[in-house]
Scaffold this motif. Sequence first.
Motif, PDB file in Angstrom:
ATOM      1  N   SER A 151     -11.495  17.541  -1.667  1.00  0.00           N
ATOM      2  CA  SER A 151     -11.538  17.055  -3.052  1.00  0.00           C
ATOM      3  C   SER A 151     -10.151  16.641  -3.528  1.00  0.00           C
ATOM      4  O   SER A 151     -10.001  15.644  -4.252  1.00  0.00           O
ATOM      5  CB  SER A 151     -12.111  18.134  -3.978  1.00  0.00           C
ATOM      6  N   ALA A 152      -9.127  17.393  -3.112  1.00  0.00           N
ATOM      7  CA  ALA A 152      -7.748  17.027  -3.454  1.00  0.00           C
ATOM      8  C   ALA A 152      -7.362  15.710  -2.785  1.00  0.00           C
ATOM      9  O   ALA A 152      -6.691  14.861  -3.396  1.00  0.00           O
ATOM     10  CB  ALA A 152      -6.791  18.142  -3.047  1.00  0.00           C
ATOM     11  N   PHE A 153      -7.787  15.526  -1.524  1.00  0.00           N
ATOM     12  CA  PHE A 153      -7.538  14.245  -0.835  1.00  0.00           C
ATOM     13  C   PHE A 153      -8.166  13.105  -1.653  1.00  0.00           C
ATOM     14  O   PHE A 153      -7.554  12.061  -1.870  1.00  0.00           O
ATOM     15  CB  PHE A 153      -8.164  14.211   0.563  1.00  0.00           C
ATOM     16  N   ASN A 154      -9.412  13.350  -2.085  1.00  0.00           N
ATOM     17  CA  ASN A 154     -10.167  12.344  -2.824  1.00  0.00           C
ATOM     18  C   ASN A 154      -9.456  11.967  -4.127  1.00  0.00           C
ATOM     19  O   ASN A 154      -9.299  10.785  -4.446  1.00  0.00           O
ATOM     20  CB  ASN A 154     -11.573  12.876  -3.107  1.00  0.00           C
ATOM     21  N   LYS A 155      -9.012  12.977  -4.859  1.00  0.00           N
ATOM     22  CA  LYS A 155      -8.359  12.723  -6.152  1.00  0.00           C
ATOM     23  C   LYS A 155      -7.059  11.943  -5.990  1.00  0.00           C
ATOM     24  O   LYS A 155      -6.665  11.184  -6.867  1.00  0.00           O
ATOM     25  CB  LYS A 155      -8.071  14.052  -6.855  1.00  0.00           C
ATOM     26  N   GLU A 203      14.206   5.204   0.417  1.00  0.00           N
ATOM     27  CA  GLU A 203      13.583   4.801  -0.850  1.00  0.00           C
ATOM     28  C   GLU A 203      12.058   4.780  -0.766  1.00  0.00           C
ATOM     29  O   GLU A 203      11.364   5.050  -1.752  1.00  0.00           O
ATOM     30  CB  GLU A 203      14.109   3.409  -1.243  1.00  0.00           C
ATOM     31  N   ASN A 204      11.519   4.485   0.414  1.00  0.00           N
ATOM     32  CA  ASN A 204      10.066   4.370   0.579  1.00  0.00           C
ATOM     33  C   ASN A 204       9.479   5.428   1.512  1.00  0.00           C
ATOM     34  O   ASN A 204       8.410   5.233   2.082  1.00  0.00           O
ATOM     35  CB  ASN A 204       9.715   2.971   1.106  1.00  0.00           C
ATOM     36  N   LEU A 205      10.190   6.534   1.670  1.00  0.00           N
ATOM     37  CA  LEU A 205       9.710   7.635   2.503  1.00  0.00           C
ATOM     38  C   LEU A 205      10.187   8.959   1.915  1.00  0.00           C
ATOM     39  O   LEU A 205      11.397   9.213   1.867  1.00  0.00           O
ATOM     40  CB  LEU A 205      10.221   7.488   3.942  1.00  0.00           C
ATOM     41  N   GLN A 206       9.226   9.765   1.437  1.00  0.00           N
ATOM     42  CA  GLN A 206       9.563  11.061   0.851  1.00  0.00           C
ATOM     43  C   GLN A 206       8.692  12.154   1.446  1.00  0.00           C
ATOM     44  O   GLN A 206       7.549  11.905   1.870  1.00  0.00           O
ATOM     45  CB  GLN A 206       9.369  11.043  -0.673  1.00  0.00           C
ATOM     46  N   PHE A 207       9.251  13.364   1.468  1.00  0.00           N
ATOM     47  CA  PHE A 207       8.531  14.519   1.980  1.00  0.00           C
ATOM     48  C   PHE A 207       8.582  15.668   0.965  1.00  0.00           C
ATOM     49  O   PHE A 207       9.630  15.890   0.344  1.00  0.00           O
ATOM     50  CB  PHE A 207       9.145  14.998   3.307  1.00  0.00           C
ATOM     51  N   TYR A 208       7.455  16.372   0.823  1.00  0.00           N
ATOM     52  CA  TYR A 208       7.361  17.473  -0.136  1.00  0.00           C
ATOM     53  C   TYR A 208       6.617  18.654   0.482  1.00  0.00           C
ATOM     54  O   TYR A 208       5.659  18.462   1.253  1.00  0.00           O
ATOM     55  CB  TYR A 208       6.593  17.037  -1.390  1.00  0.00           C
ATOM     56  N   VAL A 209       7.033  19.866   0.100  1.00  0.00           N
ATOM     57  CA  VAL A 209       6.270  21.069   0.447  1.00  0.00           C
ATOM     58  C   VAL A 209       5.073  21.140  -0.492  1.00  0.00           C
ATOM     59  O   VAL A 209       5.239  21.113  -1.725  1.00  0.00           O
ATOM     60  CB  VAL A 209       7.145  22.332   0.301  1.00  0.00           C
ATOM     61  N   HIS A 210       3.879  21.198   0.084  1.00  0.00           N
ATOM     62  CA  HIS A 210       2.670  21.194  -0.754  1.00  0.00           C
ATOM     63  C   HIS A 210       1.483  21.754   0.031  1.00  0.00           C
ATOM     64  O   HIS A 210       1.338  21.493   1.221  1.00  0.00           O
ATOM     65  CB  HIS A 210       2.356  19.768  -1.228  1.00  0.00           C
ATOM     66  N   ASP A 211       0.637  22.497  -0.658  1.00  0.00           N
ATOM     67  CA  ASP A 211      -0.604  23.039  -0.092  1.00  0.00           C
ATOM     68  C   ASP A 211      -1.711  22.011  -0.283  1.00  0.00           C
ATOM     69  O   ASP A 211      -2.020  21.625  -1.417  1.00  0.00           O
ATOM     70  CB  ASP A 211      -0.949  24.355  -0.808  1.00  0.00           C
ATOM     71  N   MET A 212      -2.304  21.561   0.800  1.00  0.00           N
ATOM     72  CA  MET A 212      -3.309  20.497   0.745  1.00  0.00           C
ATOM     73  C   MET A 212      -4.526  20.842  -0.103  1.00  0.00           C
ATOM     74  O   MET A 212      -5.293  19.958  -0.500  1.00  0.00           O
ATOM     75  CB  MET A 212      -3.758  20.108   2.160  1.00  0.00           C
ATOM     76  N   ARG A 213      -4.734  22.113  -0.409  1.00  0.00           N
ATOM     77  CA  ARG A 213      -5.884  22.508  -1.233  1.00  0.00           C
ATOM     78  C   ARG A 213      -5.676  22.205  -2.713  1.00  0.00           C
ATOM     79  O   ARG A 213      -6.625  22.275  -3.498  1.00  0.00           O
ATOM     80  CB  ARG A 213      -6.170  24.001  -1.046  1.00  0.00           C
ATOM     81  N   PHE A 269       0.841  -1.208   0.000  1.00  0.00           N
ATOM     82  CA  PHE A 269       0.000   0.000   0.000  1.00  0.00           C
ATOM     83  C   PHE A 269       0.875   1.257   0.000  1.00  0.00           C
ATOM     84  O   PHE A 269       1.937   1.302   0.636  1.00  0.00           O
ATOM     85  CB  PHE A 269      -0.902   0.019   1.240  1.00  0.00           C
ATOM     86  N   ARG A 270       0.401   2.281  -0.710  1.00  0.00           N
ATOM     87  CA  ARG A 270       1.026   3.594  -0.670  1.00  0.00           C
ATOM     88  C   ARG A 270       0.200   4.491   0.239  1.00  0.00           C
ATOM     89  O   ARG A 270      -1.020   4.615   0.070  1.00  0.00           O
ATOM     90  CB  ARG A 270       1.084   4.200  -2.073  1.00  0.00           C
ATOM     91  N   LEU A 271       0.870   5.149   1.183  1.00  0.00           N
ATOM     92  CA  LEU A 271       0.192   5.962   2.186  1.00  0.00           C
ATOM     93  C   LEU A 271       0.596   7.427   2.031  1.00  0.00           C
ATOM     94  O   LEU A 271       1.757   7.737   1.777  1.00  0.00           O
ATOM     95  CB  LEU A 271       0.540   5.469   3.591  1.00  0.00           C
ATOM     96  N   LEU A 272      -0.373   8.321   2.230  1.00  0.00           N
ATOM     97  CA  LEU A 272      -0.145   9.760   2.150  1.00  0.00           C
ATOM     98  C   LEU A 272      -0.442  10.386   3.506  1.00  0.00           C
ATOM     99  O   LEU A 272      -1.536  10.197   4.057  1.00  0.00           O
ATOM    100  CB  LEU A 272      -1.059  10.377   1.082  1.00  0.00           C
ATOM    101  N   ASP A 273       0.521  11.137   4.043  1.00  0.00           N
ATOM    102  CA  ASP A 273       0.355  11.858   5.313  1.00  0.00           C
ATOM    103  C   ASP A 273       0.218  13.338   4.985  1.00  0.00           C
ATOM    104  O   ASP A 273       1.196  14.002   4.626  1.00  0.00           O
ATOM    105  CB  ASP A 273       1.561  11.587   6.217  1.00  0.00           C
ATOM    106  N   ILE A 274      -1.007  13.848   5.091  1.00  0.00           N
ATOM    107  CA  ILE A 274      -1.330  15.221   4.684  1.00  0.00           C
ATOM    108  C   ILE A 274      -1.169  16.155   5.876  1.00  0.00           C
ATOM    109  O   ILE A 274      -1.744  15.918   6.933  1.00  0.00           O
ATOM    110  CB  ILE A 274      -2.770  15.301   4.143  1.00  0.00           C
TER     111      ILE A 274
END
Length: 245
Positions: free
Chosen positions: A128-132, A86-96, A44-49
């Motif tokens: 909606s961004a979470f959903n997409k 390799e399986n953990l990355q972090f990015y600057v991003h606006d959750m909207r 599974f790929r997981l996203l931590d927002i």
Amino acid sequence: MPKKWFQNWFSSPYYHILYHQRNDEEAEFFIDNLCNFLKPVENFRLLDIACGRGRHSVYLNKKGYDVTGIDLSNASIKFAQQFENENLQFYVHDMRNSFYINYFNIAFNLFTSFGYFETEKDHLNALSAFNKSLKRSGILVLDYFNSEKIVQNLAHQEVKQVDGIEFYITKKVVNGNIIKSISFEHKSKNFSFKEEVKAFSKSDFERMFEKSGFKVLEHFGDYALNPFNEIKSDRLIFICQKADA
């Protein structure tokens, strides 16, 4: 355009000083319980927002999952990137804004990392961004404070001494927002910050989830995943599924 309160406060070193007591043990307890409930499989790929400095992401990765953390704070992401592999990355991003499409199996938005924006449109854009970002029938876990209990038991003034700094904290409710003002002096300079979070109710979330393409599967009232009680529970934790079109 002037920065919003969350851009200033979450990027400040004083935010991490004030909240240093948020311990890893509590975070790991919550993640363990979520994983026992959700039973994510190995690939599974997981996203931590709104991952902050990445404490939940790092622990999920240690449990064997491919994890991506996103946050608006450059400072927090820079700190978190020291843990990358390799399986953990972090990015600057606006959750909207959209981030990867139909890519993740589970998205997490934990520790009241929502409710910051001025308009409902912004909150719906975020959901909606979470959903997409989720694959078909993907899961969203959203963990919020129980605003009903917060409002009923509001401690209007307190002083916290941390690392030799006296933080003067006042709280009030204005137009459906829970506003925390934080002022202090350090190295002969005066500082003031605020937190302004929507007092969203369970029904508010249910309405927004429906509008943004989610169905609620379950909800809980604490990190042990006990049932939600509007008066007594500390948290309001939703397990939602992407509603297939």
